[in-house]
Design a protein around this motif. Sequence first.
Motif, PDB file in Angstrom:
ATOM      1  N   HIS A  81       0.848  -1.187   0.000  1.00 54.32           N
ATOM      2  CA  HIS A  81       0.000   0.000   0.000  1.00 54.32           C
ATOM      3  C   HIS A  81       0.897   1.256   0.000  1.00 54.32           C
ATOM      4  CE1 HIS A  81      -2.583   2.995   2.056  1.00 54.32           C
ATOM      5  NE2 HIS A  81      -3.595   2.358   1.493  1.00 54.32           N
ATOM      6  N   THR A  82       1.846   1.303   0.935  1.00 55.56           N
ATOM      7  CA  THR A  82       2.774   2.443   1.004  1.00 55.56           C
ATOM      8  C   THR A  82       3.604   2.537  -0.269  1.00 55.56           C
ATOM      9  OG1 THR A  82       2.889   2.268   3.411  1.00 55.56           O
ATOM     10  CG2 THR A  82       4.716   3.415   2.318  1.00 55.56           C
ATOM     11  N   PHE A  83       4.094   1.395  -0.738  1.00 51.23           N
ATOM     12  CA  PHE A  83       4.910   1.376  -1.961  1.00 51.23           C
ATOM     13  C   PHE A  83       4.164   2.023  -3.125  1.00 51.23           C
ATOM     14  CE2 PHE A  83       6.172  -0.316  -5.995  1.00 51.23           C
ATOM     15  CZ  PHE A  83       7.544  -0.482  -5.942  1.00 51.23           C
ATOM     16  N   MET A  84       2.930   1.629  -3.319  1.00 51.08           N
ATOM     17  CA  MET A  84       2.175   2.145  -4.471  1.00 51.08           C
ATOM     18  C   MET A  84       1.878   3.627  -4.318  1.00 51.08           C
ATOM     19  SD  MET A  84       2.024  -0.159  -6.759  1.00 51.08           S
ATOM     20  CE  MET A  84       1.138   0.931  -7.874  1.00 51.08           C
ATOM     21  N   HIS A  85       1.575   4.055  -3.091  1.00 49.75           N
ATOM     22  CA  HIS A  85       1.314   5.483  -2.896  1.00 49.75           C
ATOM     23  C   HIS A  85       2.576   6.295  -3.158  1.00 49.75           C
ATOM     24  CE1 HIS A  85      -2.879   5.892  -1.729  1.00 49.75           C
ATOM     25  NE2 HIS A  85      -2.760   4.621  -1.379  1.00 49.75           N
ATOM     26  N   GLU A  86       3.718   5.809  -2.654  1.00 50.72           N
ATOM     27  CA  GLU A  86       4.960   6.578  -2.821  1.00 50.72           C
ATOM     28  C   GLU A  86       5.447   6.590  -4.259  1.00 50.72           C
ATOM     29  OE1 GLU A  86       7.708   4.949   0.009  1.00 50.72           O
ATOM     30  OE2 GLU A  86       6.882   6.187   1.636  1.00 50.72           O
ATOM     31  N   ASN A  87       5.280   5.456  -4.956  1.00 49.60           N
ATOM     32  CA  ASN A  87       5.850   5.365  -6.304  1.00 49.60           C
ATOM     33  C   ASN A  87       4.918   5.807  -7.412  1.00 49.60           C
ATOM     34  OD1 ASN A  87       8.666   4.069  -6.250  1.00 49.60           O
ATOM     35  ND2 ASN A  87       7.484   2.874  -4.768  1.00 49.60           N
ATOM     36  N   LEU A  88       3.602   5.809  -7.127  1.00 47.79           N
ATOM     37  CA  LEU A  88       2.685   6.158  -8.212  1.00 47.79           C
ATOM     38  C   LEU A  88       1.450   6.931  -7.755  1.00 47.79           C
ATOM     39  CD1 LEU A  88       2.150   5.860 -11.277  1.00 47.79           C
ATOM     40  CD2 LEU A  88       0.872   3.770 -10.752  1.00 47.79           C
ATOM     41  N   PHE A  89       0.668   6.346  -6.872  1.00 46.96           N
ATOM     42  CA  PHE A  89      -0.677   6.889  -6.641  1.00 46.96           C
ATOM     43  C   PHE A  89      -0.679   8.330  -6.134  1.00 46.96           C
ATOM     44  CE2 PHE A  89      -2.286   2.266  -5.834  1.00 46.96           C
ATOM     45  CZ  PHE A  89      -2.265   2.008  -7.199  1.00 46.96           C
ATOM     46  N   ASP A  90       0.294   8.672  -5.253  1.00 46.57           N
ATOM     47  CA  ASP A  90       0.318  10.039  -4.722  1.00 46.57           C
ATOM     48  C   ASP A  90       0.833  11.047  -5.745  1.00 46.57           C
ATOM     49  OD1 ASP A  90      -0.601   8.957  -2.414  1.00 46.57           O
ATOM     50  OD2 ASP A  90       1.237   9.244  -1.250  1.00 46.57           O
ATOM     51  N   LYS A  91       1.345  10.541  -6.875  1.00 42.30           N
ATOM     52  CA  LYS A  91       1.966  11.434  -7.871  1.00 42.30           C
ATOM     53  C   LYS A  91       1.082  11.655  -9.085  1.00 42.30           C
ATOM     54  CE  LYS A  91       6.641  10.236  -6.516  1.00 42.30           C
ATOM     55  NZ  LYS A  91       7.863   9.533  -6.884  1.00 42.30           N
ATOM     56  N   ILE A  92      -0.073  10.979  -9.129  1.00 44.59           N
ATOM     57  CA  ILE A  92      -1.003  11.146 -10.246  1.00 44.59           C
ATOM     58  C   ILE A  92      -2.385  11.480  -9.662  1.00 44.59           C
ATOM     59  CG2 ILE A  92       0.316   9.687 -11.842  1.00 44.59           C
ATOM     60  CD1 ILE A  92      -1.629   7.383 -11.229  1.00 44.59           C
ATOM     61  N   ASP A  93      -3.375  11.643 -10.536  1.00 48.06           N
ATOM     62  CA  ASP A  93      -4.690  12.087 -10.047  1.00 48.06           C
ATOM     63  C   ASP A  93      -5.681  10.936  -9.849  1.00 48.06           C
ATOM     64  OD1 ASP A  93      -4.936  11.590 -12.739  1.00 48.06           O
ATOM     65  OD2 ASP A  93      -6.131  13.372 -13.201  1.00 48.06           O
ATOM     66  N   VAL A  94      -5.172   9.716  -9.613  1.00 48.75           N
ATOM     67  CA  VAL A  94      -6.080   8.596  -9.300  1.00 48.75           C
ATOM     68  C   VAL A  94      -6.857   8.946  -8.023  1.00 48.75           C
ATOM     69  CG1 VAL A  94      -4.278   7.313  -8.035  1.00 48.75           C
ATOM     70  CG2 VAL A  94      -6.225   6.072  -8.993  1.00 48.75           C
ATOM     71  N   GLN A  95      -8.134   8.592  -7.974  1.00 51.50           N
ATOM     72  CA  GLN A  95      -8.979   8.928  -6.828  1.00 51.50           C
ATOM     73  C   GLN A  95      -8.903   7.823  -5.778  1.00 51.50           C
ATOM     74  OE1 GLN A  95     -10.935  12.044  -6.926  1.00 51.50           O
ATOM     75  NE2 GLN A  95      -9.295  12.171  -8.452  1.00 51.50           N
ATOM     76  N   ALA A  96      -8.832   8.215  -4.516  1.00 51.21           N
ATOM     77  CA  ALA A  96      -8.671   7.244  -3.425  1.00 51.21           C
ATOM     78  C   ALA A  96      -9.725   6.139  -3.488  1.00 51.21           C
ATOM     79  CB  ALA A  96      -8.741   7.962  -2.080  1.00 51.21           C
ATOM     80  N   GLU A  97     -10.963   6.506  -3.836  1.00 53.75           N
ATOM     81  CA  GLU A  97     -12.037   5.494  -3.823  1.00 53.75           C
ATOM     82  C   GLU A  97     -11.909   4.491  -4.976  1.00 53.75           C
ATOM     83  OE1 GLU A  97     -12.522   8.768  -4.198  1.00 53.75           O
ATOM     84  OE2 GLU A  97     -14.052   9.198  -5.716  1.00 53.75           O
TER      85      GLU A  97
END
Length: 241
Positions: A81-97
């Motif tokens: 979960h942390t890996f994906m947020h740090e490497n991708l999800f927090d850097k693009i506009d994907v929605q949390a839901e």
Amino acid sequence: MKVMVYKTAEEIAEAVGRIIIKRVADEPSCAIGFATGASPVPTYEYIVSEFNKGNISFKDMKTFNLDEYCDLPVDDKNSYHTFMHENLFDKIDVQAENINFLDGNAEDYDAESARYAEAIKAAGGIKVQILGIGTNGHIGFNEPADEFTDEAFKVTLTQSTIDSNQKYFGEQAMPRYAMTMGIGSIMRSEEIVLIATGEAKAKAIAAAVNGEVTPQCPASILQNHPNVTFFVDEAAASLLK
Ligand code: PGA
């Protein structure tokens, strides 16, 4: 199965990144299956750079990750979960839901497996699944076994996987179990892209591509999928026939 051999990890990243970006551009609310580990990191960097240039939006994309450790808090620095947020999800506009993970700390692993299968189905199925491969031929955390699995399940990690991943944990004890999508869940994806670089992957790549289809090399099942491409560098391709 197609095998594409590239000189550098950057070239692989661009080739795989373009596949993901094109799919999301064509079908903005499609579901993409994401993988952790070192192999897809350059691809995620490419995707972020295209997002930063304004070339693509991920605001309606749905995501399903392959696996997550058990007995590790979801916000641990080593969780997937942390890996994906740090490497991708927090850097693009994907929605949390729209972000989906298996719950490695679920009370009832069968119910969790059924929940994930239902969520994938409700999202219209995974359109492109990104995979790495273990030195033992695993995909997701489907370790060499006597049978191919179907839906997600709780797996006991093999010593080979523990040896490969302990480096990320340093002094911290590494989890011994994970929750992973099964072989059936992976095989139901419309398209599969597998990334492997470096000599350490050469044996697994040769077994997956040229060997018999056997649960002892879980990636070999991909020979039976109609739309799979392996993206490998010369070192990972070095034992291919
Ligand atoms: P890696 O892991 O990308 O870190 O090599 C791949 C895997 O074990 O599936």
